[in-house]
Design a protein around this motif. Structure first.
Motif, PDB file in Angstrom:
ATOM      1  N   ASN A 139       0.820  -1.218   0.000  1.00 27.50           N
ATOM      2  CA  ASN A 139       0.000   0.000   0.000  1.00 27.50           C
ATOM      3  C   ASN A 139       0.850   1.261   0.000  1.00 27.50           C
ATOM      4  O   ASN A 139       0.568   2.228  -0.725  1.00 27.50           O
ATOM      5  N   VAL A 140       1.902   1.245   0.826  1.00 27.91           N
ATOM      6  CA  VAL A 140       2.781   2.410   0.869  1.00 27.91           C
ATOM      7  C   VAL A 140       3.497   2.582  -0.474  1.00 27.91           C
ATOM      8  O   VAL A 140       3.680   3.698  -0.964  1.00 27.91           O
ATOM      9  N   GLY A 141       3.895   1.480  -1.080  1.00 33.25           N
ATOM     10  CA  GLY A 141       4.560   1.563  -2.376  1.00 33.25           C
ATOM     11  C   GLY A 141       3.696   2.214  -3.434  1.00 33.25           C
ATOM     12  O   GLY A 141       4.180   2.987  -4.265  1.00 33.25           O
ATOM     13  N   ASN A 142       2.371   1.909  -3.396  1.00 37.18           N
ATOM     14  CA  ASN A 142       1.465   2.535  -4.361  1.00 37.18           C
ATOM     15  C   ASN A 142       1.453   4.052  -4.197  1.00 37.18           C
ATOM     16  O   ASN A 142       1.490   4.808  -5.178  1.00 37.18           O
ATOM     17  N   VAL A 143       1.388   4.513  -2.927  1.00 41.52           N
ATOM     18  CA  VAL A 143       1.333   5.963  -2.710  1.00 41.52           C
ATOM     19  C   VAL A 143       2.694   6.605  -2.974  1.00 41.52           C
ATOM     20  O   VAL A 143       2.773   7.738  -3.435  1.00 41.52           O
ATOM     21  N   LEU A 144       3.776   5.868  -2.694  1.00 41.88           N
ATOM     22  CA  LEU A 144       5.108   6.412  -2.960  1.00 41.88           C
ATOM     23  C   LEU A 144       5.313   6.701  -4.450  1.00 41.88           C
ATOM     24  O   LEU A 144       6.098   7.569  -4.817  1.00 41.88           O
ATOM     25  N   THR A 145       4.605   5.971  -5.289  1.00 38.03           N
ATOM     26  CA  THR A 145       4.676   6.261  -6.723  1.00 38.03           C
ATOM     27  C   THR A 145       4.226   7.693  -6.993  1.00 38.03           C
ATOM     28  O   THR A 145       4.855   8.433  -7.770  1.00 38.03           O
ATOM     29  N   SER A 146       3.130   8.097  -6.328  1.00 33.85           N
ATOM     30  CA  SER A 146       2.652   9.473  -6.483  1.00 33.85           C
ATOM     31  C   SER A 146       3.670  10.473  -5.938  1.00 33.85           C
ATOM     32  O   SER A 146       3.900  11.539  -6.532  1.00 33.85           O
ATOM     33  N   VAL A 147       4.304  10.126  -4.808  1.00 35.00           N
ATOM     34  CA  VAL A 147       5.318  11.016  -4.234  1.00 35.00           C
ATOM     35  C   VAL A 147       6.493  11.185  -5.197  1.00 35.00           C
ATOM     36  O   VAL A 147       6.980  12.292  -5.421  1.00 35.00           O
ATOM     37  N   ASN A 148       6.935  10.076  -5.775  1.00 32.37           N
ATOM     38  CA  ASN A 148       8.059  10.154  -6.721  1.00 32.37           C
ATOM     39  C   ASN A 148       7.706  10.973  -7.956  1.00 32.37           C
ATOM     40  O   ASN A 148       8.530  11.725  -8.478  1.00 32.37           O
ATOM     41  N   VAL A 149       6.472  10.817  -8.439  1.00 32.92           N
ATOM     42  CA  VAL A 149       6.039  11.599  -9.606  1.00 32.92           C
ATOM     43  C   VAL A 149       6.044  13.082  -9.264  1.00 32.92           C
ATOM     44  O   VAL A 149       6.530  13.915 -10.043  1.00 32.92           O
ATOM     45  N   SER A 150       5.510  13.434  -8.074  1.00 35.72           N
ATOM     46  CA  SER A 150       5.484  14.839  -7.669  1.00 35.72           C
ATOM     47  C   SER A 150       6.899  15.394  -7.538  1.00 35.72           C
ATOM     48  O   SER A 150       7.187  16.519  -7.968  1.00 35.72           O
TER      49      SER A 150
END
Length: 257
Positions: A139-150
């Motif tokens: 679950n954290v990995g999914n949200v970290l994708t958004s963090v990396n994109v930002s």
């Protein structure tokens, strides 16, 4: 600058910093307030202009110009042009500081996430619940994708920032240092500067809004990660395999993750 006073007119710089006003000296060598400055030692004449670059009413940087060839080199017309440049430099400084704060925030949150993941993995090993740790990482990995994109978007915007045009503008003024009167006079290319600076100010303002919007999305993603970790930590503390639950709560949890 305290360690290399011979490289800058320190007395003039500190004076402008205290007054938070532009300082224009027709000849600093002949001015009793600044003549003893080591920077002017051995000079016959030196026109100086020191303009504070303000951020939230405080001087955060200083733009210093000098002319050793003549006295009174900087007049009111040139002061207006330099003040416009100083305004754009202040906007660029603010954008740079904003990016630095965002970068530091991402680094801090990433470190917190690593620590949280380490704690969860240790707890899972102690309780024999490795599946919980797997769910958290997923679950954290999914949200970290958004963090990396930002973070990538922020980095790209800073690299492509129109603030770099200020360097071109400064070079243009340096090239015209010996003929500024003609450059800003009737028919001179300097008359195009106000329109150019307005366009540049608009571009910098748009960039700042985009960076702030991206930072808002980044903060939301980080908050989402915290919620995921908190929910999984709560689940890890369950003492039974079978529990009564409300279907509405389960759906809400699933939507948040």
């Amino acid at each position: 600058v305290e360690t290399v006073p011979h490289r800058v007119p320190l007395s003039a710089l500190r004076y402008a910093e205290r007054t938070v006003e532009p300082l224009v000296l027709a000849d600093a060598v002949a001015d009793e307030r600044f003549a003893r400055d080591p920077y002017f030692r051995g000079l016959e004449r030196c026109s100086v202009m020191a303009v504070p670059i303000l951020h939230q009413s405080a001087a955060r940087a200083m733009l210093v110009l000098e002319n050793r060839a003549s006295r009174g080199a900087f007049g009111v017309a040139r002061l207006d042009a330099v003040l416009m440049i100083a305004g754009q430099l202040a906007a660029s400084l603010e954008n740079a500081q904003l990016y630095e704060r965002l970068e530091r925030k991402v680094s801090e949150q990433t470190q917190q996430l690593r620590e949280a993941q380490s704690r969860l993995l240790a707890e899972a090993r102690r309780a024999g619940m490795a599946q919980i740790a797997t769910n958290v990482l997923h679950n954290v990995g999914n949200v970290l994708t958004s963090v990396n994109v930002s973070a990538h978007v922020l980095s790209t915007k800073v690299r492509q920032s129109p603030a770099s045009r200020l360097g071109d503008l400064a070079k243009l003024l340096d090239d015209q240092a010996g003929s500024l009167q003609a450059f800003f006079g009737p028919g001179g290319r300097g008359l195009l500067l106000p329109g150019y600076l307005r366009d540049l100010a608009g571009a910098l303002g748009t960039e700042r809004d985009q960076l702030l919007a991206e930072e808002t999305g980044l903060s939301a993603s980080v908050d989402n990660i915290k919620n995921v970790v908190a929910m999984q930590q709560a689940d890890a503390g369950a003492g039974r395999l079978l529990e009564l639950a409300r279907i509405v709560d389960l759906v809400d949890d699933a939507l948040r993750t």
